[in-house]
Design an enzyme around this catalytic site. Structure first.
Site, PDB file in Angstrom:
ATOM      1  N   THR A  81       0.906  -1.148   0.000  1.00  0.00           N
ATOM      2  CA  THR A  81       0.000   0.000   0.000  1.00  0.00           C
ATOM      3  C   THR A  81       0.932   1.180   0.000  1.00  0.00           C
ATOM      4  O   THR A  81       2.101   1.038   0.347  1.00  0.00           O
ATOM      5  CB  THR A  81      -0.808  -0.001   1.321  1.00  0.00           C
ATOM      6  OG1 THR A  81      -1.707  -1.094   1.324  1.00  0.00           O
ATOM      7  CG2 THR A  81      -1.595   1.266   1.546  1.00  0.00           C
ATOM      8  N   ARG A 134     -14.233  -6.931  -0.487  1.00  0.00           N
ATOM      9  CA  ARG A 134     -13.483  -6.791   0.773  1.00  0.00           C
ATOM     10  C   ARG A 134     -12.876  -5.387   0.848  1.00  0.00           C
ATOM     11  O   ARG A 134     -12.276  -4.897  -0.097  1.00  0.00           O
ATOM     12  CB  ARG A 134     -12.386  -7.842   0.843  1.00  0.00           C
ATOM     13  CG  ARG A 134     -11.479  -7.748   2.084  1.00  0.00           C
ATOM     14  CD  ARG A 134     -10.245  -6.932   1.843  1.00  0.00           C
ATOM     15  NE  ARG A 134      -9.319  -6.953   2.968  1.00  0.00           N
ATOM     16  CZ  ARG A 134      -8.230  -6.199   3.053  1.00  0.00           C
ATOM     17  NH1 ARG A 134      -7.927  -5.357   2.089  1.00  0.00           N
ATOM     18  NH2 ARG A 134      -7.433  -6.286   4.100  1.00  0.00           N
ATOM     19  N   GLY A 147     -10.297  -3.017   3.178  1.00  0.00           N
ATOM     20  CA  GLY A 147      -9.296  -3.067   4.241  1.00  0.00           C
ATOM     21  C   GLY A 147      -9.298  -1.804   5.073  1.00  0.00           C
ATOM     22  O   GLY A 147     -10.297  -1.076   5.154  1.00  0.00           O
ATOM     23  N   ASP A 148      -8.162  -1.537   5.689  1.00  0.00           N
ATOM     24  CA  ASP A 148      -8.046  -0.371   6.573  1.00  0.00           C
ATOM     25  C   ASP A 148      -7.771   0.922   5.819  1.00  0.00           C
ATOM     26  O   ASP A 148      -8.101   2.010   6.300  1.00  0.00           O
ATOM     27  CB  ASP A 148      -6.918  -0.609   7.580  1.00  0.00           C
ATOM     28  CG  ASP A 148      -5.574  -0.846   6.898  1.00  0.00           C
ATOM     29  OD1 ASP A 148      -5.557  -1.449   5.791  1.00  0.00           O
ATOM     30  OD2 ASP A 148      -4.536  -0.435   7.453  1.00  0.00           O
TER      31      ASP A 148
END
Ligand code: ASP
Length: 364
Positions: free
Chosen positions: A209, A237, A239-240
């Site tokens: 990332t 999905r 993520g953060d």
């Protein structure tokens, strides 16, 4: 003596903000893949530009680079072979944020996240709605799956076997027997190095990332986090990275924080927000990151064998220019050697990599 305003602002514990340390300066930090991003962002800061303009321009380099297989165009796809991107932005001076998640077909999700911040009354758009919004603002749809990423995805699909070693995606039972390793037979035109890489990412899905945080000489701060998320994820999905408080948090009074690595574990400690609040209470950026990592370890009862299955890195930049990054593990093991974790920094003297602090140590 703490005055009433400092107490109310929650900055009473920050000696640096009370004048003990030098004033703000131009500083950019990023994940290790962000050397070019730091350089670009610093150029903008030195020209007197806005911190959010700076970090987004920096991150756009990775988003548009097909060789960065963890961000934007060329990112590794979901389990159906479709690239889905997540990004968030936060602008300290205006205390605003924007985000997109599971966005398909747009190379630069950080720019769309900024538009969500500036051109809607919302904070986050996801999936089909995010794509339609981007198109409404003139973004062109593009196929984000490069040949390299498609190869890795196919290798992953074909590597999945049942107990008898059978895969519906591999040779049929009636296929003529041929000598040689199946991978080489299946992809005859692909060079050894690319095949080895594809096998590695297929069987050991990488994280990756870009997080980039900036402070300028006026004391203004911003941040951005952009990712293609976990390779082979379930479609949809998230993520953060696009979640304010987890993958990114900026508080103009205190500092900024961001994260890369296994997003699920970061979400469970609201990492970036936790780190900024730790700094507000007087911790250094390094202590603040390590405390957040300690909470992650606590969530696994400090069981090293379970913690060994992932890594997580936090980045923190305080309003006085002090910065740090810390990872759960001291590094990754590659070919029997420990490769220490590092992060990118530019404080005006060129971009460089500096070592991350770490919570847990493993040996080569
Ligand atoms: N944090 C990202 C996510 O969980 C992935 C990464 O940083 O590798 O989506």
């Amino acid at each position: 003596m703490v005055n009433r305003r400092e107490w109310l602002m929650g900055t009473a514990c920050l000696p640096a903000l009370r004048g003990a340390a030098p004033g703000p300066r131009n500083v950019v930090i990023a994940s290790a893949n962000g050397l070019r991003a730091c350089t670009r962002a610093m150029e903008i800061l030195q020209a007197g530009g806005d911190t959010l303009d700076a970090v987004i321009a920096g991150v756009n380099i990775n988003e548009e680079d097909p060789e960065d297989t963890t961000v934007g165009y060329g990112g590794l796809p979901n389990e159906e072979g479709v690239v889905e991107l997540d990004a968030s932005v936060m602008h300290g001076p205006t205390r605003r944020c924007g985000a997109v998640a599971a966005l398909r077909n747009i190379k630069t999700p950080s720019k769309v996240a900024r538009l969500v911040m500036e051109r809607t009354d919302h904070v986050m758009l996801v999936g089909e709605g995010a794509l339609r919004f981007a198109k409404a603002h003139g973004f062109k749809e593009e196929d984000l799956l490069t040949e390299k990423a498609r190869l890795a995805w196919l290798v992953w699909k074909e590597s999945l076997r049942d107990r008898q070693g059978h895969s519906n995606w591999s040779d049929g039972l009636d296929a003529p027997l041929k000598p040689g390793a199946w991978l080489r037979r299946k992809f005859p035109g692909v060079d050894e190095a690319t095949l080895a890489w594809a096998w590695e990412v297929a069987t050991n899905p990488p994280t990756g990332t870009i997080n980039c945080l900036a402070l300028n000489a006026r004391g203004e701060m911003s941040g951005v986090t952009s990712t293609s998320g976990l390779a082979w994820k379930i479609p949809g999905r998230v993520g953060d990275s696009p979640l304010p408080g987890a993958g990114l948090w900026v508080d103009q009074d205190v500092g900024a924080a961001g994260s890369t690595g296994r997003g699920e574990e970061n979400i469970r400690v609201a990492g970036a927000h936790t780190i900024v609040e730790n700094m507000r209470r007087g911790m250094s950026p390094k202590e603040a990151c390590l405390d957040a990592l300690e909470r992650v370890a606590r969530n696994f009862q400090h069981d090293r064998s379970r913690l060994a299955r992932f890594d997580l890195v936090f980045y923190a930049l305080r309003k006085d220019g002090e910065y740090a990054a810390a990872s759960l593990w001291n590094g990754t093991i590659r070919e029997g050697k420990l490769v220490p974790r590092r992060f990118a920094v530019n404080d005006g003297a060129g971009s460089r990599l500096e070592p991350c602090a770490f919570l847990l140590e493993r040996k080569a």
